[in-house]
Design an enzyme around this catalytic site. Structure first.
Site, short mmCIF file in Angstrom:
data_model
loop_
_atom_site.label_atom_id
_atom_site.label_comp_id
_atom_site.label_asym_id
_atom_site.label_seq_id
_atom_site.Cartn_x
_atom_site.Cartn_y
_atom_site.Cartn_z
N GLU A 287 0.81 -1.11 -0.09
CA GLU A 287 -0.06 0.02 0.00
C GLU A 287 0.95 1.17 -0.18
O GLU A 287 0.84 2.32 0.86
CB GLU A 287 -0.81 -0.01 1.00
N ASP B 103 -8.66 -8.45 4.19
CA ASP B 103 -8.14 -7.44 5.37
C ASP B 103 -9.34 -7.29 6.21
O ASP B 103 -9.95 -6.57 6.16
CB ASP B 103 -8.20 -6.29 4.51
N GLU C 186 -12.77 -1.84 12.53
CA GLU C 186 -12.56 -0.93 11.23
C GLU C 186 -13.79 -1.47 10.42
O GLU C 186 -14.36 -0.63 9.72
CB GLU C 186 -11.19 -1.35 10.65
C1 GCU Z 1 -5.99 -1.91 6.33
C2 GCU Z 1 -6.45 -0.52 6.97
C3 GCU Z 1 -5.41 0.19 6.58
C4 GCU Z 1 -4.19 -0.20 7.43
C5 GCU Z 1 -3.69 -1.57 6.74
C6 GCU Z 1 -2.86 -2.25 7.29
O1 GCU Z 1 -5.92 -1.93 4.86
O2 GCU Z 1 -7.69 0.09 6.17
O3 GCU Z 1 -5.47 1.53 7.52
O4 GCU Z 1 -3.04 0.64 6.97
O5 GCU Z 1 -5.13 -2.52 6.68
O6 GCU Z 1 -2.92 -3.23 7.95
O7 GCU Z 1 -1.66 -2.17 6.77
#
Ligand code: GCU
Length: 722
Positions: free
Chosen positions: A311, A385, A413
């Site tokens: 990400e 996730d 979340e």
């Molecule tokens: C999810 C979450 C993010 C977090 C990511 C992770 O996608 O929405 O906020 O950073 O998980 O676990 O790295």
């Protein structure tokens, strides 16, 4: 004439007494499950005979905190201070410590072999003709854990006259991961801002840090990663390391080590290097020097947590190196000091058009055997996730030469943020008891992460914390149960989530059976209710981009696999993601018997049906009804379950303090409203795709699809904007 003032005085006295009682009962949830409120008089009387004096040292910081916790707890529960003594003077002594620290304990000759560094025994014994209770560890920390266990027995109303308990943790690293930023924001935090007051550290050590440590130690948590996995590199600068060291000082007596999330590109950002290539000798030297610097300040520092090549985060692949190259470089810097690297497997690439569910396995499985001995791979419970329901992650059991640690999300979340009452114990238990079949029948996820199946001694479980500055820590009283159950399962992943819920209810609210049973039942059903009103039958990722509320129609995200439509694949003919051999073939990542089951439409558990299969709307489910019918029925059931939860709670007025009672009631009303919204929006959308009429007897959505699509919510909590 005479009676009047008397009646008045009596009235006033009664009023004052009522006021006092109310004030004494006023609670804001700050004390968590460590409330130590007076037990019922008859219960307290029973216990007093076994809690007459306390024999415990205070030579070390851990002994001192153990002593003060027992004094505080027993005084609160039993309503009287316990005298301290050096020797046994009467029946009912509680003797606490280690063989090494107490000649009296050494004399008892209790079997403390094989307890490990954190285990303990609690035993009812007779010494010099006196009945006593011994709480004994091989280390001070073991004795502290034993003390908390003993207090729990009293808090939950259990007999303490014939104790013979022996406990040691099944998992070595039991850590909370905080997704906290240095500016106070908490990623996916729904309980206020960060409890770390970085600005005032290291000089001001807020009392809350100690209470945090007490709560964690009481459930066996022994590590904390204080910053988010997506933090910048500033935490590694000298000024911030001093602040981290101050936290570590507060936590140390409670057996809690501090860890840091580190940014892979830190050598460039704060080190002035041109590269962060893990094979570059300057980069390696920089990390070695950084580790040395940290350990000078924090001799028991735990290690690093890393989100790399995920990400948008930097990582070894920026230099065409592997995850093993990156993890090993950091591991080598920590190894001389005994630190570990927790390297996350939550990676997927938007450049890769293949099913996102497959990508972590494809990336890591070939690296099995290449990681150095102090690396753990931290793996989310499922392949996507933290959705309300996913199958277990296919990496569990697929990398026998590498210790895999579990990552659970405690913050909700995807499960209603702070306000929905969703007890996560059943979710955790479902994953831990799932059979990977990788080493034959009985190869549960629990046995993989506790190391017993593959012979690992380095083991771990992490939970993404739900803690913030709210007085009740977690955004709601019931969210505290999720912190609690995480800790208890990290200690022993075979415990039952129902038993843990019951413990928690008794400690957090009351031992009154008329309250305990219905509340535990409500908690146990709450996760399935959420699955039903959000993502039934194996659907997932139907939420809006802010992760608040339903948006199965949403295609606004920049990346395909961030869009709900990518996951549900609904069209006129049917719905679901085909991950069978003729589809994305994600099933092949599971052991053959599991893969065969998931590949077969008939054998796939219906609760995961649409995760593995694209199914026609008129497919006949086991109930004999069509898939479309069942989908609507599940959505409706979820809402009905929440209504039922509200009814249960309404019947429980008067059993607990007004403050917490009222907030739970208000939050349940929010949950019902939002459950209805989820149901209606999803049904409206899927109906627009399927073109099918609603099954008879089911109410149509309250609003049009257009209405649901038009809703926007600025300032959704938990979305960072730094
Ligand atoms: C999810 C979450 C993010 C977090 C990511 C992770 O996608 O929405 O906020 O950073 O998980 O676990 O790295």
């Amino acid at each position: 004439m005479k009676t009047r003032p008397c009646i008045l005085a009596t009235l006033m006295l009664t009023l004052a007494a009522m006021l006092c009682a109310v004030q004494a009962r006023a609670e804001d949830g700050y004390d968590l499950w460590l409330r130590y409120h007076p037990l019922a008089p008859e219960q307290a009387k029973l216990y007093r005979g076994h809690a007459a004096e306390l024999i415990i040292g205070s030579a070390t910081p851990t002994q001192a905190v153990t002593r003060s916790e027992l004094q505080r707890g027993l005084q609160g529960l039993l309503g009287q201070a316990l005298p301290l003594s050096d020797t046994i003077t009467r029946d009912g002594a509680i003797i606490v410590g280690t063989v090494a620290s107490s000649p009296l304990i050494a004399k008892l000759q209790l079997d403390t072999q094989n307890l490990g560094g954190e285990g303990y025994v609690i035993r009812s014994i007779v010494v010099d003709g006196h009945a006593a209770t011994a709480i004994v560890g091989r280390s001070d920390i073991g004795a502290l854990y034993g003390a908390f266990h003993f207090l729990r027995l009293l808090q939950t109303g259990q007999a303490i006259d014939h104790l013979d308990l022996r406990e040691s943790p099944r998992i070595k690293l039991r850590a909370l991961d905080h997704w906290d930023y240095l500016n106070g924001q908490v990623e996916r935090g729904y309980a206020g801002t960060s409890i770390w007051d970085w600005w005032k550290l290291p000089d001001w050590r807020a009392p809350r840090y100690t209470d945090y440590a007490r709560a964690n130690a009481s459930i066996g948590i022994n590590g904390t990663v204080v910053n988010s996995v997506t933090s910048g590199a500033t935490i590694l600068t000298p000024a911030y390391l001093e602040k981290v060291a101050a936290l570590a000082d507060v936590f140390r007596p409670y057996g809690i080590r501090v860890y840091l999330s580190v940014r892979f590109s830190a050598p460039i950002e704060i080190g002035g290097l041109k590269t962060a290539d893990p094979l570059d000798p300057h980069v390696q030297a920089w990390w070695r020097a950084k580790a040395d610097e940290i350990y000078r300040l924090i001799p028991d520092f735990g290690g690093f947590l890393v989100k790399a090549d995920s990400e948008g985060q930097p990582g070894p692949q920026d230099y065409h190196r592997t995850h093993a190259d990156g993890a090993n470089m950091l591991a080598d810097a920590l190894a001389p000091h005994g630190g570990v690297v927790m390297w996350r497997t939550f990676v997927y690439s938007q450049a890769n058009p293949d099913d996102r569910a497959k990508q972590a396995y494809e990336e890591f499985k070939p690296l099995d055997g290449q990681f150095h001995a102090n690396v753990l791979l931290q793996t989310k419970n499922g392949p996507i996730d933290f959705q309300p329901r996913e199958p277990f992650h296919p990496l569990f059991g697929a990398m026998p030469k590498t210790p895999l640690m579990m990552e659970f999300e405690i913050t909700k979340e995807y499960l209603g943020f702070a306000t929905h009452l969703v007890y996560l114990g059943p979710l955790y238990e479902e994953v831990l008891s799932a059979d990977t079949m990788t080493h034959g029948k009985g190869s549960t996820v629990a046995k993989i992460i506790d190391g017993s199946l593959e012979g690992h001694t380095l083991t771990g479980m992490a939970g993404d914390a739900n803690i913030g500055t709210d007085r009740n820590w977690c955004g709601s009283d019931f969210n505290q149960a999720n912190w609690y159950v995480f800790g208890r399962l990290a200690w022993n992943p075979s415990l039952s989530s129902r038993a843990i819920a019951e413990e928690w209810v008794r400690m957090t609210f009351t031992n009154n059976e008329a309250f305990v049973k219905p509340v535990v039942d409500m908690m146990m059903g709450s996760r399935e209710a959420a699955v039903d009103y959000m993502t039934p039958l194996g659907l997932l990722h139907l939420m809006s981009p802010s992760h608040y509320g339903p948006a199965p129609w949403d295609a606004s995200e920049s990346e395909a696999d961030w869009r709900p439509v990518y996951y549900h694949r609904a069209d006129r003919q049917g719905i679901g993601f085909d991950r069978t051999r003729t589809g994305s073939n994600a099933v092949a990542e599971y052991a053959p018997p599991v893969a065969a089951r998931f590949n077969d439409l008939q054998q796939t558990p219906e609760q995961l049906l649409l995760y593995f299969h694209h199914v026609p709307w008129d497919y006949r489910m086991r109930s004999g009804q069509t898939l479309w019918y069942e989908l609507v029925a599940h959505y409706t059931q979820g809402v009905d379950d929440v209504k039922q939860m509200r009814e249960t709670w309404n019947r429980l007025d008067g059993y607990i303090d007004e403050e917490r009672y009222r907030q739970v009631a208000a939050f349940l009303a929010i949950q019902e409203k939002e459950a209805q919204w989820w149901r209606d929006a999803c049904i409206a959308y899927f109906q627009s795709v399927s073109g099918l009429p609603l099954p008879p007897g089911y109410a149509p959505p309250q609003h049009s699809l257009k209405y649901y699509q038009s809703l926007t919510f600025p300032y959704v909590p938990g979305v960072s904007s730094w």
